[in-house]
Design a protein around this motif. Sequence first.
Motif, PDB file in Angstrom:
ATOM      1  N   UNK A   2     -15.780   6.127   2.855  1.00  0.00           N
ATOM      2  CA  UNK A   2     -15.032   5.362   1.861  1.00  0.00           C
ATOM      3  C   UNK A   2     -13.593   5.151   2.317  1.00  0.00           C
ATOM      4  N   UNK A   3     -13.099   3.966   2.087  1.00  0.00           N
ATOM      5  CA  UNK A   3     -11.679   3.656   2.298  1.00  0.00           C
ATOM      6  C   UNK A   3     -11.031   3.602   0.927  1.00  0.00           C
ATOM      7  N   UNK A   4     -10.049   4.474   0.706  1.00  0.00           N
ATOM      8  CA  UNK A   4      -9.399   4.538  -0.601  1.00  0.00           C
ATOM      9  C   UNK A   4      -7.925   4.152  -0.453  1.00  0.00           C
ATOM     10  N   UNK A   5      -7.534   3.185  -1.256  1.00  0.00           N
ATOM     11  CA  UNK A   5      -6.193   2.613  -1.179  1.00  0.00           C
ATOM     12  C   UNK A   5      -5.494   2.752  -2.531  1.00  0.00           C
ATOM     13  N   UNK A  43     -17.181   1.742   9.202  1.00  0.00           N
ATOM     14  CA  UNK A  43     -16.039   0.820   9.272  1.00  0.00           C
ATOM     15  C   UNK A  43     -14.791   1.385   8.593  1.00  0.00           C
ATOM     16  N   UNK A  44     -14.948   2.380   7.752  1.00  0.00           N
ATOM     17  CA  UNK A  44     -13.822   2.859   6.948  1.00  0.00           C
ATOM     18  C   UNK A  44     -12.625   3.256   7.810  1.00  0.00           C
ATOM     19  N   UNK A  68       0.841  -1.200   0.000  1.00  0.00           N
ATOM     20  CA  UNK A  68       0.000   0.000   0.000  1.00  0.00           C
ATOM     21  C   UNK A  68       0.873   1.246   0.000  1.00  0.00           C
ATOM     22  N   UNK A  69       0.592   2.142  -0.930  1.00  0.00           N
ATOM     23  CA  UNK A  69       1.356   3.387  -1.054  1.00  0.00           C
ATOM     24  C   UNK A  69       0.687   4.546  -0.331  1.00  0.00           C
ATOM     25  N   UNK A  70      -0.640   4.570  -0.316  1.00  0.00           N
ATOM     26  CA  UNK A  70      -1.370   5.597   0.437  1.00  0.00           C
ATOM     27  C   UNK A  70      -2.728   5.047   0.839  1.00  0.00           C
ATOM     28  N   UNK A 101      -5.597   1.371  -7.839  1.00  0.00           N
ATOM     29  CA  UNK A 101      -6.294   1.897  -6.673  1.00  0.00           C
ATOM     30  C   UNK A 101      -7.572   1.109  -6.430  1.00  0.00           C
ATOM     31  N   UNK A 102      -8.034   1.155  -5.198  1.00  0.00           N
ATOM     32  CA  UNK A 102      -9.261   0.474  -4.795  1.00  0.00           C
ATOM     33  C   UNK A 102     -10.006   1.346  -3.805  1.00  0.00           C
TER      34      UNK A 102
END
Length: 209
Positions: free
Chosen positions: A58-61, A75-76, A49-51, A67-68
Motif C-alpha cells: 500500500x502507498x499511503x499519502x 508498485x507501491x 504531500x506531508x508524509x 489522506x489517500x
Amino acid sequence: MGQDVETKAEIAGKRIAGKAFLESDYVRFRAGGAARSGAQRVKILFKDIQSLEAREGWLRIRHAGGSLGLELGARAEKWAEKIRSPRSLLDKLGVKPSSRVAVLGIAGEDFRGQLAARTTEIAEGKPRKDSDLIFFSAAKRSDLTRVKTLAAFLSEAGAIWIVYPKGRSEITENDVLAGGKAAGLVDVKVVSFSPTHTALKFVIPVSKR
C-alpha cells in the motif's frame, strides 16, 4: 505520459475500486463503475504531500486535504520513490550535456538558466542544422505553420517540442497534434512544461529517417 493502474483506494475509511494515475508532479485517483457517480476523485500535487509511506503493498499519502491509500502491490515502493525524487524538467525533455538545442519564443529565464547549466550548444531564434532538440512556443493556431520549416533543421533522431498554453481556445492539443502531423512528424510524448504550459514532442517518422 504518466503511469496508471486499476486498483483500490482507501478514502475516509472506505475502500473504493478505480484507477490511480502517477504523473510528473501529482498523483490522482478516480473511482470506477457505479462509484464514479459519487464524484470520488482525488488529486494530490507532490508539493502538497506531508508524509508518504509504502508498506505491505500500500502507498499511503497524507496531504493538506486528508489522506489517500492506494493498493499498488510491488508498485507501491516504486511510486513512492518517483514521488520523493521526481525527474527534473530537462530530464523529462531529454536534454543531455551534448544536446544541440534551439529555443524559439520560450518565455522565462528559469528555463534558459537550466538549459545553460546542462548544455552550451544553445541557439536562440533560428535553429542550427542537425539540431537535437527544438523548443518552439506556439501561442495560437497560426504559429503552427512554422513547424514544417523547423523540422528541416532536425537531426535524424531529433525532436521538436511544441510548447503551448493550457486551457486556451486560441490553441488546443488537437491543434498542436494536427500541426505536427501536417509537418510530417509524429507525436511521441507529452510533458507538463510549467503550471501554465504543456509541451508535446514530435519526431521524424522512422520510415523517413
